[in-house]
Design an enzyme around this catalytic site. Structure first.
Site, mmCIF file in Angstrom:
data_model
loop_
_atom_site.group_PDB
_atom_site.id
_atom_site.type_symbol
_atom_site.label_atom_id
_atom_site.label_comp_id
_atom_site.label_asym_id
_atom_site.label_seq_id
_atom_site.Cartn_x
_atom_site.Cartn_y
_atom_site.Cartn_z
ATOM 1 N N ASN A 191 0.844 -1.197 0.000
ATOM 2 C CA ASN A 191 0.000 0.000 0.000
ATOM 3 C C ASN A 191 0.881 1.250 0.000
ATOM 4 O O ASN A 191 1.706 1.387 -0.899
ATOM 5 C CB ASN A 191 -1.090 -0.005 1.086
ATOM 6 N N ASP A 192 0.763 2.159 0.942
ATOM 7 C CA ASP A 192 1.268 3.529 0.822
ATOM 8 C C ASP A 192 2.691 3.658 0.270
ATOM 9 O O ASP A 192 3.630 3.026 0.775
ATOM 10 C CB ASP A 192 1.269 4.206 2.192
ATOM 11 N N ARG A 313 -0.622 9.997 12.959
ATOM 12 C CA ARG A 313 0.235 9.152 12.124
ATOM 13 C C ARG A 313 0.736 9.869 10.864
ATOM 14 O O ARG A 313 0.383 11.002 10.580
ATOM 15 C CB ARG A 313 -0.540 7.894 11.710
ATOM 16 N N ASP A 314 1.587 9.147 10.145
ATOM 17 C CA ASP A 314 2.069 9.499 8.800
ATOM 18 C C ASP A 314 2.921 10.769 8.779
ATOM 19 O O ASP A 314 2.625 11.726 8.048
ATOM 20 C CB ASP A 314 0.897 9.654 7.818
ATOM 21 N N GLU A 362 -5.043 11.665 6.139
ATOM 22 C CA GLU A 362 -3.864 10.803 6.206
ATOM 23 C C GLU A 362 -2.795 11.332 5.248
ATOM 24 O O GLU A 362 -3.059 12.142 4.363
ATOM 25 C CB GLU A 362 -4.221 9.363 5.815
ATOM 26 N N TRP A 454 -9.535 2.095 -0.403
ATOM 27 C CA TRP A 454 -9.796 1.254 0.766
ATOM 28 C C TRP A 454 -11.211 0.663 0.762
ATOM 29 O O TRP A 454 -11.489 -0.303 1.482
ATOM 30 C CB TRP A 454 -9.571 2.048 2.051
#
Length: 667
Positions: A191-192, A313-314, A362, A454
């Site tokens: 994913n990312d 996060r991130d 995000e 997602w």
């Protein structure tokens, strides 16, 4: 196209010059050959424009103590602001790049590009030479890569070898859905994307990877390297999960610490990312002293402990040179938190940027670009992956333009924009090339995103890998569109290295029955091959001309069991669209999100609409009107690809031009 070199002052000496054949329409290969007594006409428009650039540069240096940049087509007028208006009569484009110690400029007239620099070095003209940057006399502070990029912007980039014939064949064992020129894992889950960085001429890129999918949770950083952002080498897992007691390895960012601010050595690679353990998200630091191939955890982890937030996060880190600090953008639910550090270990909260109606934010981004290529309009961009459901959209990347003062981001407009309007564009990262001049780096930067959604990411009908793919690397610029600064995207120039021979078709009418003589059916009397395989590029120019009574043009992508996707343009609503057709068993489990038609508004330019479409077995990326809008989608054909069909919904429209180009695999 031919490329010609001029020294700083025209001398009566004979110059070597040359002309070389160019790959028509899509790829220009330029060469210099020996030609005694041949030189650019000193009275010609290119030589005259470059002589004027040289005079203006001298004036700028004398009056302002610096040289200036310029791009006629791109909007940069810095040199004119430092000196005076330039004479550009007779040239189709003119560009100058600069550094502290000099400059290089190029002028284009028709298919010819002529180059001149601040250096008086005509040695390159004493032998036959490739028309690449290494042969151009240039100041040391302008790199060969900067000159290559300038020439590519003028349509005269360095020669690209044609792909081998075998590169157009499907790799042995590849499944029908496996893309050929998009990044996918050999197996398991991805994913990312994690923002690439450059070290010693090599790009280092990581993505989130789960070797235990679907039985196991948790991701780690998987490592790829590349010299051109198109061909990638597999380097394996660089940061493993569950090794330091703080959880798995999630999204973050890596920087090259040239000044040793973190204390791990000059040139160490420092990565800060989210680790999650028992639902608690913390930020940890890992460092590499072998140029990004392996990492060690910092003994003081976590460097940021969770203050009690569910979503935290991130971390995305940039170097803020103007304020002598590292800056972090952190996703905190509906807010982006902004932090500063002197050493990448200790972080202080500065401010927050909060927006409602976009779900959980995000993967934030913070960067600068020049609007319309003009350094006088340098602008900050803050972006984040978001949920567009309240606007009838899919998830995507929202962004704001504005100002960063070292503490706070202030948007120039409270209303956000979207970087892509398709179903499958998320977690985008952006970066520049440190080898380019400042003006070039502020003019455009690269981007890549996760090509998935997602809503159905874990339900895709792929068997030999999971998690979708990455988009192709794109180049993004800030351009004024409909009165506001807008991020415009185009495929990166290096992607042309995968292109095969282009087949074109001239103007003709589209009807509900199709278009005659398109290279879609491969009929014997056409003498044109049908699209072979599922990886190709299409370029179309559409028009609702006088006498046309149609409203909607369509290009249907066909497989053995029917249409699996349609790319089109609606002249009534002035919007391009992508629909994923049919209810094949392969996509039944992805409903209802997979079946939604995605649209993006982009008005005709001078009555015409340009669509560039990249198809790669299970991906479609559409660039509308030079990338002013884009649509990115996963697609899943039912059966092997069989070609395409261009037609209208009703009535007639005009297809001004059409071309089909096969794309080779990137590995």
């Amino acid at each position: 196209m031919s490329l010609r070199f001029l020294p700083s002052k025209i001398t009566p000496r004979a110059l070597w010059a040359a002309a070389a054949a160019a790959l028509a329409l899509v790829l220009v290969a330029v060469a210099i050959v020996v030609g005694a007594g041949q030189q650019p006409d000193p009275a010609g428009p290119a030589a005259g424009a470059l002589a004027d650039v040289a005079d203006a540069q001298a004036e700028a240096k004398k009056d302002s103590g610096r040289y200036g940049s310029f791009w006629l087509a791109g909007g940069d007028r810095s040199l004119e602001n430092l000196a005076r208006p330039l004479r550009t009569d007779g040239v189709s484009d003119l560009r100058a790049i600069d550094c502290a110690d000099g400059w290089v400029a190029a002028a284009r007239v028709g298919q010819d590009v002529t180059v001149r620099s601040s250096e008086q070095d005509s040695a390159v003209l004493a032998k036959a030479a490739r028309a690449g940057s290494a042969d151009i006399s240039r100041p040391d502070c302008v790199t060969p890569e900067a000159v290559d990029a300038m020439l590519a912007d003028l349509g005269a980039g360095p020669e690209q070898p044609a792909p081998a014939e075998s590169a157009f064949a499907r790799p042995e064992g590849a499944s029908g859905y496996r893309p050929g020129y998009h990044i996918t894992p050999r197996e398991n889950w991805m994913n990312d994307p994690q923002r690439p960085f450059l070290l010693d001429g090599l790009w280092h890129y990581y993505y989130l990877y789960n070797a235990g999918y679907p039985e196991e949770n948790g991701t780690e950083w998987y490592h790829l390297t590349s010299t051109d952002l198109v061909h990638w080498k597999d380097e394996g897992v660089a940061i493993e999960k569950y090794k330091n007691g703080l959880g798995d390895i999630e999204t973050g960012s890596a920087v090259v610490d040239y000044e040793n601010s973190a204390g791990f050595g000059k040139g160490a690679v420092v990565a800060v990312m989210t680790q999650q353990d028992e639902g608690i998200q913390r930020q940890s630091l890992f460092y590499s002293t072998d140029k990004g191939y392996s990492f060690k955890p910092y003994d003081g982890n976590p460097v940021m402990d969770n203050p009690g937030e569910q979503h935290w996060r991130d971390p995305k880190i940039i170097r803020d040179e103007a304020n002598d600090q590292w800056v972090m953008a952190l996703a905190e639910g509906g807010k982006i938190g902004l932090y500063a550090s002197a050493n990448l270990k200790e972080w202080n909260y500065l401010s927050g940027f909060e927006r409602k109606g976009l779900g959980i934010l995000e993967c934030p981004e913070l960067f600068q670009l020049d609007v319309d290529g003009d350094p006088a309009k340098r602008t900050w961009v803050l972006a984040a992956s978001a949920n567009g459901a309240e606007e009838g959209r899919a998830t995507g990347v929202a962004y704001w333009t504005g100002n960063w003062d070292g503490t706070r981001f202030e948007p120039s407009d409270d209303k956000h924009q979207w970087l892509d309007d398709g179903s499958d564009f998320y977690a985008a990262v952006t970066w520049d090339d440190p080898r380019l001049t400042e003006g070039q780096r502020m003019g455009s930067r690269h981007s890549i995103a996760w090509l998935n959604n997602w809503a159905y990411a874990r339900k895709l009908p792929t068997q030999d890998w999971h998690g979708g793919a990455d988009t192709v690397v794109r180049d993004i610029r800030l351009k004024t569109v409909s009165g506001k600064p807008t991020l415009v995207s185009t495929p990166t120039n290096a992607l042309k290295s995968l292109q095969g021979e282009t087949v074109t078709a001239g103007e003709r009418k589209l009807t509900p029955d199709g278009a005659a003589s398109l290279p879609e059916q491969g009929l014997p009397d056409q003498g044109l091959p049908a699209p072979a395989g599922g990886a190709y590029r299409l370029d179309l120019t559409l028009e609702r001309a006088a006498g046309d009574d149609g409203s909607e043009a369509r290009v249907e992508l066909l497989a053995e069991n029917g249409v699996f996707a349609t790319v089109g343009y609606d002249f009534e609503s002035e919007a391009a669209f992508v629909s994923r057709d049919g209810a094949a068993k392969e996509t039944a489990g992805l409903a209802p999100d997979y079946g939604a038609v995605r649209r993006t508004a982009s008005a005709p330019r001078d009555g015409k609409v340009e669509l560039t479409v990249y198809v790669d077995h299970s991906t479609v990326e559409v660039f509308v009107n030079g990338g002013e809008r884009t649509l990115t989608s996963l697609v899943f054909p039912s059966g092997a690809p069989t070609g395409l069909k261009a037609l209208t919904k009703d009535g007639t429209l005009t297809l001004k031009s059409f071309s089909y180009t096969p794309m080779a695999a990137a590995s």
